[in-house]
Design an enzyme around this catalytic site. Structure first.
Site, PDB file in Angstrom:
ATOM      1  N   CYS A 118       0.872  -1.192   0.000  1.00  0.00           N
ATOM      2  CA  CYS A 118       0.000   0.000   0.000  1.00  0.00           C
ATOM      3  C   CYS A 118       0.904   1.236   0.000  1.00  0.00           C
ATOM      4  CB  CYS A 118      -0.985  -0.030   1.171  1.00  0.00           C
ATOM      5  SG  CYS A 118      -0.230  -0.033   2.804  1.00  0.00           S
ATOM      6  N   ARG A 138      -3.435  -0.670   5.378  1.00  0.00           N
ATOM      7  CA  ARG A 138      -4.010  -1.755   4.587  1.00  0.00           C
ATOM      8  C   ARG A 138      -3.095  -2.963   4.427  1.00  0.00           C
ATOM      9  NH1 ARG A 138      -5.120   2.093  -0.366  1.00  0.00           N
ATOM     10  NH2 ARG A 138      -3.266   2.997   0.596  1.00  0.00           N
ATOM     11  N   ASP A 176      -8.310   3.817   1.079  1.00  0.00           N
ATOM     12  CA  ASP A 176      -7.330   4.196   2.097  1.00  0.00           C
ATOM     13  C   ASP A 176      -8.087   4.651   3.347  1.00  0.00           C
ATOM     14  OD1 ASP A 176      -5.431   5.348   3.642  1.00  0.00           O
ATOM     15  OD2 ASP A 176      -4.590   6.635   2.091  1.00  0.00           O
TER      16      ASP A 176
HETATM   17  P1  4NP Z   1      -1.832   2.777   4.070  1.00  0.00           P
HETATM   18  O1  4NP Z   1      -2.524   4.110   4.651  1.00  0.00           O
HETATM   19  O2  4NP Z   1      -1.264   3.146   2.723  1.00  0.00           O
HETATM   20  O3  4NP Z   1      -2.963   1.808   3.983  1.00  0.00           O
HETATM   21  O4  4NP Z   1      -0.771   2.380   5.077  1.00  0.00           O
HETATM   22  C1  4NP Z   1      -1.879   5.331   4.746  1.00  0.00           C
HETATM   23  C2  4NP Z   1      -1.052   5.595   5.798  1.00  0.00           C
HETATM   24  C3  4NP Z   1      -0.455   6.838   5.909  1.00  0.00           C
HETATM   25  C4  4NP Z   1      -0.688   7.810   4.964  1.00  0.00           C
HETATM   26  C5  4NP Z   1      -1.530   7.549   3.888  1.00  0.00           C
HETATM   27  C6  4NP Z   1      -2.110   6.294   3.783  1.00  0.00           C
HETATM   28  N1  4NP Z   1      -0.104   9.088   5.085  1.00  0.00           N
HETATM   29  O5  4NP Z   1      -0.418   9.971   4.268  1.00  0.00           O
HETATM   30  O6  4NP Z   1       0.705   9.308   5.996  1.00  0.00           O
END
Ligand code: 4NP
Length: 153
Positions: free
Chosen positions: A7, A13, A122
């Site tokens: 991800c 995720r 997300d």
């Molecule tokens: P992930 O979610 O890609 O599912 O781990 C996110 C975690 C952090 C951020 C964006 C999505 N962020 O912008 O910091």
């Protein structure tokens, strides 16, 4: 079988996807190695988001031993299958692929597994999104097990 879940941050995720598929593979005594990574480096070294840990715990999974790491080009050699959580992750992974063999390893997890949606949403900015993400990934991981088992049998 080496499988990588990818991800953006590797805290929401893909840690769930890793934990769910690893547990299902272990329950079936399959010697699979499941890992996860993020295309971004913002959260490297961090534990999974507390909301991902909580929904995992609700379904009997402990993902607290995971630590975020960034996706690297060498992952395209090491892993047999690489599942991107959304189209943006998918494009970012493909950008690092140098051969057709590497490109063939990269799948968009929900498209590959026949869900109506193509992106795992997300949930970082949505406290209520984690249950939906868990359910999408739980179904997707069942499909991955079905499909890989069919291919190797
Ligand atoms: P992930 O979610 O890609 O599912 O781990 C996110 C975690 C952090 C951020 C964006 C999505 N962020 O912008 O910091």
């Amino acid at each position: 079988m080496n499988i990588l879940m990818v991800c953006l941050g590797n805290i929401c995720r893909s840690p769930l996807a890793e934990g769910i598929l690893q547990a299902k593979a272990e329950a079936l005594h399959l010697p699979w190695n499941v890992d996860s990574a993020g295309t971004g480096a913002y959260h490297v070294g961090e534990l999974p988001d507390p909301r991902s840990q909580a929904v995992a715990r609700k379904y009997g999974l402990d993902i607290s031993d995971q630590r975020a790491r960034q996706f690297k080009a060498a992952d395209l050699d090491h892993f047999d299958l690489i599942f991107a959580m959304d189209r943006s992750n998918y494009q970012n992974i493909l950008r690092l692929a140098k051969t057709e063999e590497q490109r063939q390893k990269v799948k968009l997890i929900l498209e590959f597994t026949g869900s109506g949606e193509s992106n795992v949403p997300d949930p970082y900015w949505d406290d209520n999104g984690f249950e939906h993400v868990y359910q999408l990934l739980d179904t997707a991981c069942d499909r991955i097990l079905d499909m890989v088992s069919e291919e190797v049998s």
